[in-house]
Design a protein around this motif. Sequence first.
Motif, PDB file in Angstrom:
ATOM      1  N   GLY A  16       3.570  -5.334  15.487  1.00 31.77           N
ATOM      2  CA  GLY A  16       2.263  -5.162  14.863  1.00 31.77           C
ATOM      3  C   GLY A  16       2.397  -5.110  13.356  1.00 31.77           C
ATOM      4  O   GLY A  16       3.478  -5.286  12.806  1.00 31.77           O
ATOM      5  N   PRO A  17       1.288  -4.894  12.667  1.00 30.90           N
ATOM      6  CA  PRO A  17       1.335  -4.810  11.201  1.00 30.90           C
ATOM      7  C   PRO A  17       2.162  -3.616  10.744  1.00 30.90           C
ATOM      8  O   PRO A  17       2.180  -2.574  11.379  1.00 30.90           O
ATOM      9  N   SER A  18       2.839  -3.796   9.646  1.00 27.04           N
ATOM     10  CA  SER A  18       3.662  -2.738   9.084  1.00 27.04           C
ATOM     11  C   SER A  18       2.783  -1.707   8.376  1.00 27.04           C
ATOM     12  O   SER A  18       1.761  -2.047   7.794  1.00 27.04           O
ATOM     13  N   ALA A  19       3.193  -0.471   8.430  1.00 22.50           N
ATOM     14  CA  ALA A  19       2.479   0.588   7.705  1.00 22.50           C
ATOM     15  C   ALA A  19       2.855   0.574   6.227  1.00 22.50           C
ATOM     16  O   ALA A  19       2.182   1.181   5.403  1.00 22.50           O
ATOM     17  N   GLU A  20       3.926  -0.139   5.891  1.00 21.53           N
ATOM     18  CA  GLU A  20       4.386  -0.214   4.506  1.00 21.53           C
ATOM     19  C   GLU A  20       3.481  -1.151   3.705  1.00 21.53           C
ATOM     20  O   GLU A  20       3.213  -2.269   4.124  1.00 21.53           O
ATOM     21  N   PRO A  21       2.976  -0.697   2.551  1.00 22.82           N
ATOM     22  CA  PRO A  21       2.105  -1.575   1.751  1.00 22.82           C
ATOM     23  C   PRO A  21       2.881  -2.746   1.155  1.00 22.82           C
ATOM     24  O   PRO A  21       4.084  -2.651   0.908  1.00 22.82           O
ATOM     25  N   LEU A  22       2.193  -3.841   0.946  1.00 17.28           N
ATOM     26  CA  LEU A  22       2.817  -5.000   0.321  1.00 17.28           C
ATOM     27  C   LEU A  22       3.067  -4.716  -1.156  1.00 17.28           C
ATOM     28  O   LEU A  22       2.337  -3.953  -1.780  1.00 17.28           O
ATOM     29  N   ASP A  65     -12.019 -10.227   3.180  1.00 18.83           N
ATOM     30  CA  ASP A  65     -10.607 -10.522   2.994  1.00 18.83           C
ATOM     31  C   ASP A  65      -9.712  -9.315   3.279  1.00 18.83           C
ATOM     32  O   ASP A  65      -8.504  -9.458   3.366  1.00 18.83           O
ATOM     33  N   GLY A  66     -10.310  -8.135   3.393  1.00 15.92           N
ATOM     34  CA  GLY A  66      -9.523  -6.917   3.546  1.00 15.92           C
ATOM     35  C   GLY A  66      -8.886  -6.780   4.918  1.00 15.92           C
ATOM     36  O   GLY A  66      -9.390  -7.281   5.910  1.00 15.92           O
ATOM     37  N   PRO A  67      -7.735  -6.099   4.982  1.00 11.85           N
ATOM     38  CA  PRO A  67      -7.024  -5.959   6.262  1.00 11.85           C
ATOM     39  C   PRO A  67      -7.773  -5.105   7.277  1.00 11.85           C
ATOM     40  O   PRO A  67      -7.570  -5.262   8.463  1.00 11.85           O
ATOM     41  N   GLU A  68      -8.654  -4.224   6.819  1.00 15.45           N
ATOM     42  CA  GLU A  68      -9.349  -3.355   7.779  1.00 15.45           C
ATOM     43  C   GLU A  68     -10.268  -4.148   8.703  1.00 15.45           C
ATOM     44  O   GLU A  68     -10.567  -3.725   9.799  1.00 15.45           O
ATOM     45  N   LYS A  69     -10.684  -5.332   8.297  1.00 18.11           N
ATOM     46  CA  LYS A  69     -11.514  -6.167   9.174  1.00 18.11           C
ATOM     47  C   LYS A  69     -10.711  -6.639  10.378  1.00 18.11           C
ATOM     48  O   LYS A  69     -11.258  -6.862  11.436  1.00 18.11           O
ATOM     49  N   LEU A  70      -9.395  -6.798  10.228  1.00 20.60           N
ATOM     50  CA  LEU A  70      -8.559  -7.250  11.326  1.00 20.60           C
ATOM     51  C   LEU A  70      -8.284  -6.133  12.330  1.00 20.60           C
ATOM     52  O   LEU A  70      -7.932  -6.396  13.474  1.00 20.60           O
ATOM     53  N   LEU A  71      -8.402  -4.918  11.904  1.00 17.81           N
ATOM     54  CA  LEU A  71      -8.041  -3.789  12.752  1.00 17.81           C
ATOM     55  C   LEU A  71      -9.192  -3.300  13.621  1.00 17.81           C
ATOM     56  O   LEU A  71      -8.990  -2.451  14.464  1.00 17.81           O
ATOM     57  N   HIS A  72     -10.375  -3.806  13.434  1.00 13.92           N
ATOM     58  CA  HIS A  72     -11.534  -3.339  14.215  1.00 13.92           C
ATOM     59  C   HIS A  72     -11.864  -4.281  15.325  1.00 13.92           C
ATOM     60  O   HIS A  72     -11.721  -5.417  15.339  1.00 13.92           O
TER      61      HIS A  72
END
Length: 72
Positions: A16-22, A65-72
């Motif tokens: 899954g996505p990493s918790a570490e920020p880019l 464009d934000g990553p939170e849209k992918l998590l919902h």
Amino acid sequence: MATIPRTEPAGAAPSGPSAEPLPDFGGVDVAGLAARTDHAVLGEVAALLLRNWPSADDAVAYYEDGPEKLLH
């Protein structure tokens, strides 16, 4: 025809996505990079960035464009 059993290890489940920020590369001098690189691909990418984004005032980011849209 004989069946040969598979011997390679089973594939790992996709991560899954990493918790570490880019890392933040916002301060990269793309024009300077384009002027001094001799790497063919990096030079082309830098030139394309400069051609399509003429100034920092033209930068736009959309909420979609934000990553939170992918998590919902």
